[in-house]
Scaffold this active site. Sequence first.
Site, mmCIF file in Angstrom:
data_model
loop_
_atom_site.group_PDB
_atom_site.id
_atom_site.type_symbol
_atom_site.label_atom_id
_atom_site.label_comp_id
_atom_site.label_asym_id
_atom_site.label_seq_id
_atom_site.Cartn_x
_atom_site.Cartn_y
_atom_site.Cartn_z
ATOM 1 N N ASP A 186 -10.404 2.986 1.474
ATOM 2 C CA ASP A 186 -10.768 2.338 2.747
ATOM 3 C C ASP A 186 -11.575 3.273 3.661
ATOM 4 O O ASP A 186 -12.650 2.908 4.131
ATOM 5 C CB ASP A 186 -9.505 1.877 3.500
ATOM 6 C CG ASP A 186 -8.946 0.574 2.948
ATOM 7 O OD1 ASP A 186 -9.706 -0.193 2.334
ATOM 8 O OD2 ASP A 186 -7.736 0.325 3.141
ATOM 9 N N LYS A 188 0.806 -1.228 0.000
ATOM 10 C CA LYS A 188 0.000 0.000 0.000
ATOM 11 C C LYS A 188 0.844 1.286 0.000
ATOM 12 O O LYS A 188 0.439 2.289 -0.568
ATOM 13 C CB LYS A 188 -0.958 0.009 1.198
ATOM 14 C CG LYS A 188 -2.151 -0.924 1.017
ATOM 15 C CD LYS A 188 -3.157 -0.758 2.144
ATOM 16 C CE LYS A 188 -4.330 -1.712 1.949
ATOM 17 N NZ LYS A 188 -5.399 -1.521 2.926
ATOM 18 N N ALA A 245 -3.766 2.780 15.132
ATOM 19 C CA ALA A 245 -3.145 3.831 14.313
ATOM 20 C C ALA A 245 -2.416 3.209 13.129
ATOM 21 O O ALA A 245 -1.472 3.780 12.598
ATOM 22 C CB ALA A 245 -2.190 4.664 15.169
ATOM 23 N N GLY A 246 -2.862 2.011 12.720
ATOM 24 C CA GLY A 246 -2.278 1.354 11.548
ATOM 25 C C GLY A 246 -2.942 1.851 10.272
ATOM 26 O O GLY A 246 -3.566 2.927 10.258
ATOM 27 N N GLY A 247 -2.814 1.072 9.208
ATOM 28 C CA GLY A 247 -3.314 1.510 7.903
ATOM 29 C C GLY A 247 -4.799 1.830 7.894
ATOM 30 O O GLY A 247 -5.212 2.896 7.409
ATOM 31 N N GLY A 282 -17.423 -4.447 9.914
ATOM 32 C CA GLY A 282 -16.541 -3.968 8.848
ATOM 33 C C GLY A 282 -17.065 -4.295 7.456
ATOM 34 O O GLY A 282 -16.423 -3.927 6.461
HETATM 35 P P1 NDP Z 1 -1.933 -2.623 10.725
HETATM 36 O O1 NDP Z 1 -1.010 -3.750 10.987
HETATM 37 O O2 NDP Z 1 -1.491 -1.485 9.859
HETATM 38 O O3 NDP Z 1 -2.403 -1.973 12.127
HETATM 39 C C1 NDP Z 1 -2.831 -2.782 13.196
HETATM 40 C C2 NDP Z 1 -3.278 -1.902 14.373
HETATM 41 O O4 NDP Z 1 -3.799 -2.765 15.396
HETATM 42 C C3 NDP Z 1 -2.164 -1.094 15.005
HETATM 43 O O5 NDP Z 1 -2.674 0.115 15.476
HETATM 44 C C4 NDP Z 1 -1.739 -2.001 16.187
HETATM 45 O O6 NDP Z 1 -1.160 -1.274 17.238
HETATM 46 C C5 NDP Z 1 -3.082 -2.523 16.612
HETATM 47 N N1 NDP Z 1 -2.985 -3.785 17.348
HETATM 48 C C6 NDP Z 1 -2.813 -5.037 16.832
HETATM 49 N N2 NDP Z 1 -2.794 -5.957 17.824
HETATM 50 C C7 NDP Z 1 -2.956 -5.268 18.998
HETATM 51 C C8 NDP Z 1 -3.028 -5.649 20.366
HETATM 52 N N3 NDP Z 1 -2.938 -6.924 20.735
HETATM 53 N N4 NDP Z 1 -3.230 -4.678 21.294
HETATM 54 C C9 NDP Z 1 -3.348 -3.377 20.929
HETATM 55 N N5 NDP Z 1 -3.275 -2.958 19.645
HETATM 56 C C10 NDP Z 1 -3.086 -3.873 18.692
HETATM 57 O O7 NDP Z 1 -3.249 -3.296 10.143
HETATM 58 P P2 NDP Z 1 -4.401 -2.606 9.254
HETATM 59 O O8 NDP Z 1 -4.675 -1.257 9.783
HETATM 60 O O9 NDP Z 1 -4.069 -2.771 7.816
HETATM 61 O O10 NDP Z 1 -5.637 -3.578 9.557
HETATM 62 C C11 NDP Z 1 -6.325 -3.510 10.791
HETATM 63 C C12 NDP Z 1 -7.631 -4.263 10.673
HETATM 64 O O11 NDP Z 1 -8.471 -3.605 9.728
HETATM 65 C C13 NDP Z 1 -7.493 -5.700 10.189
HETATM 66 O O12 NDP Z 1 -8.318 -6.511 10.991
HETATM 67 C C14 NDP Z 1 -8.027 -5.653 8.764
HETATM 68 O O13 NDP Z 1 -8.634 -6.878 8.403
HETATM 69 C C15 NDP Z 1 -9.069 -4.558 8.876
HETATM 70 N N6 NDP Z 1 -9.377 -3.892 7.597
HETATM 71 C C16 NDP Z 1 -10.679 -3.870 7.207
HETATM 72 C C17 NDP Z 1 -11.040 -3.249 6.038
HETATM 73 C C18 NDP Z 1 -12.470 -3.252 5.614
HETATM 74 O O14 NDP Z 1 -12.740 -2.840 4.473
HETATM 75 N N7 NDP Z 1 -13.407 -3.665 6.447
HETATM 76 C C19 NDP Z 1 -10.037 -2.577 5.176
HETATM 77 C C20 NDP Z 1 -8.695 -2.620 5.705
HETATM 78 C C21 NDP Z 1 -8.391 -3.271 6.876
HETATM 79 P P3 NDP Z 1 0.417 -0.929 17.261
HETATM 80 O O15 NDP Z 1 0.600 0.299 16.410
HETATM 81 O O16 NDP Z 1 0.701 -0.696 18.695
HETATM 82 O O17 NDP Z 1 1.137 -2.139 16.706
#
Ligand code: NDP
Length: 285
Positions: A106, A70, A132-134, A249
């Site tokens: 998204d 991405k 705060a991920g993607g 979602g």
């Molecule tokens: P990323 O890996 O970019 O981000 C993951 C996020 O989750 C980070 O903020 C991470 O925190 C946090 N996280 C993960 N595990 C934990 C935990 N155990 N405790 C606290 N925080 C946690 O992933 P994406 O943003 O790409 O995806 C996130 C979700 O969104 C996925 O489930 C994906 O399937 C879904 N998604 C859904 C879409 C839709 O159209 N419905 C489109 C795109 C994504 P940290 O920064 O601390 O690591």
Amino acid sequence: MANYRAELVGVFGYPVDENPTVIMQEAAFRAAGLNWRYLTIKVPPEALADAVTGLKAFGMRGINLTIPHKRAIIPFLDQLTPAAELIGAVNTVVNKDGKLLGENTDGKGFIMGLRQDAKLDPAGRSAVVLGAGGAARAIAVELALAGAKRIIVVNRTPERGQELVGLLNKRTKATAEYVPWQKPYSVPAGIDTLVNATSIGLFPNVNDVPKVDMVSIRKGLLVCDVIPNPPVTAFMKAAGKRGATVMSGLPMLVYQGAIGFKLWTGVEAPVAAMRQALEKEFANG
Ligand code: NDP
């Protein structure tokens, strides 16, 4: 005269085998009577440049990007939409006569879900985004662009949370604040929408829920999950029990695809057919 040549779009990802988008987009092409194909293509990181050359050589009309492409796709593009530039990631590319335009659908898909399914206009509202991920970045930026006045970002890793809040405060009109996530988060009064934009609850860990003080979840709050499958996550169940309205979602997934469909084909997306195809697929496991 017969034309046996299909128009091609698809997705580049790695891993990508379990990406369900093909089900939704092929259902849309059938419903719209278009001879288009959506290809799920495994592209390792080091092969992205060749894959883009291939895309152009095949005259593909566009492509979706998923993990890990991405951000990596950006240097190959001719233009970005303002939202994609702000988010710093692209999930949809349109090939306009050899020129590649990058968009991020998204967050826009999430906002359409808010407006159309939950009947909530984010303008002037206050939201909490967990993560705060993607996905969180795309959602937070689009909430701000849609006129949300206050956005609280709660994230485990401070750097990512602070960076997103800095971006929102510097580049949008929303007021954003970062909250570290060490203990169960208590949703303050005055918040309209709480979004789990983390991957907590994703298969196979379907019983995991984000750490939120459930007492702070109340009637009148809209609680959204970004996870489309399972259709009702453990977090949504718990929030529903507290009297909150919930949204999965799935609308986000369907609408982000519908926006892509329209960008590629120029045709209004058959949203009902897309949703139905995914619901059927998810019901089958
Ligand atoms: P990323 O890996 O970019 O981000 C993951 C996020 O989750 C980070 O903020 C991470 O925190 C946090 N996280 C993960 N595990 C934990 C935990 N155990 N405790 C606290 N925080 C946690 O992933 P994406 O943003 O790409 O995806 C996130 C979700 O969104 C996925 O489930 C994906 O399937 C879904 N998604 C859904 C879409 C839709 O159209 N419905 C489109 C795109 C994504 P940290 O920064 O601390 O690591």
